[in-house]
Design a protein around this motif. Structure first.
Motif, short mmCIF file in Angstrom:
data_model
loop_
_atom_site.label_atom_id
_atom_site.label_comp_id
_atom_site.label_asym_id
_atom_site.label_seq_id
_atom_site.Cartn_x
_atom_site.Cartn_y
_atom_site.Cartn_z
N GLU A 108 42.39 30.47 38.29
CA GLU A 108 43.26 31.65 38.17
C GLU A 108 42.45 32.90 37.84
O GLU A 108 42.71 33.98 38.38
CB GLU A 108 44.32 31.41 37.08
N GLN A 109 41.47 32.75 36.99
CA GLN A 109 40.67 33.90 36.56
C GLN A 109 39.71 34.37 37.65
O GLN A 109 39.43 35.56 37.74
CB GLN A 109 39.89 33.57 35.29
N THR A 110 39.23 33.45 38.48
CA THR A 110 38.27 33.83 39.53
C THR A 110 38.95 34.15 40.85
O THR A 110 38.30 34.67 41.75
CB THR A 110 37.25 32.70 39.76
N GLY A 111 40.22 33.84 40.97
CA GLY A 111 40.94 34.13 42.20
C GLY A 111 40.83 33.02 43.25
O GLY A 111 41.20 33.21 44.40
N GLY A 112 40.29 31.88 42.86
CA GLY A 112 40.15 30.77 43.80
C GLY A 112 40.99 29.58 43.41
O GLY A 112 40.50 28.45 43.39
N LEU A 113 42.25 29.83 43.10
CA LEU A 113 43.13 28.76 42.62
C LEU A 113 43.27 27.63 43.63
O LEU A 113 43.20 26.45 43.26
CB LEU A 113 44.50 29.33 42.25
#
Length: 189
Positions: A108-113
């Protein structure tokens, strides 16, 4: 401390009567393959452009397991209220482990969920395959051990006493090992 002339000696929590959901969860637990499928489908839906809430609602509608469906409903409610997916999943430890939730938090934090969802599903699949292989590998030794115990039990209980009777009727002395086995059989009885 005393109350009305009584003194507290021991205080312990009583086990609560299991609810219907707890009984269902114990009798028919959610299979790891169902959770793996959930992760893969969620990754696919998010990758196709749907938002998390809509994706979760679709998966909840498809779910057939009563307890897991209720958990998904609670997760949808929490995510709709603004909670992160990882936080909402972490409230249902019976289905989603802490390491899975932490991995999703990173996603979620890196945008690669969706990438992390697939990786978690892959990891769970490898873990599930390893556990099945271990169970299959342990089946033969356990069966062999049980059969060996039964055979030894039958020999000590029935066969050896018959040989002892045969030796006694012939007037011959029993071999030392046979005496030890017969004494061990008597102790077991």
């Amino acid at each position: 401390m005393s109350y009305a002339g009584y003194q507290l000696i021991q205080l312990r929590e009583m086990a609560s009567f299991p609810t219907l959901d707890k009984l269902i969860a114990r009798l028919s637990p959610v299979k790891p393959t169902d959770i793996i499928l959930f992760y893969r489908q969620l990754a696919l839906l998010i990758e196709s452009g749907l938002n998390i809430v809509t994706s979760l609602e679709l998966l909840e509608g498809q779910c057939t397991h009563r307890v897991f469906k209720r958990a998904l409903s609670e997760i949808v409610t929490e995510v709709r209220a603004g909670s992160q997916l990882s936080v909402a999943l972490s409230k249902h430890r019976e289905f989603f482990s802490a390491i899975q939730c932490q991995s999703l938090k990173v996603g979620e934090q890196t945008g690669g969920l969706e990438v992390i969802l697939r990786q978690v599903a892959d990891h769970m699949e490898k873990q599930n395959t390893t556990q099945k292989g271990l169970k299959n590998a342990m089946t033969y030794p356990v069966i062999a051990a049980v059969v060996a115990v039964v055979v030894i039990g039958v020999m000590v209980t029935f066969v050896m006493p018959a040989f002892a009777g045969l030796y006694n009727s012939l007037g011959a002395e029993l071999p030392a090992m046979t005496k030890i086995i017969l004494q061990a059989g008597e102790v077991m009885k």
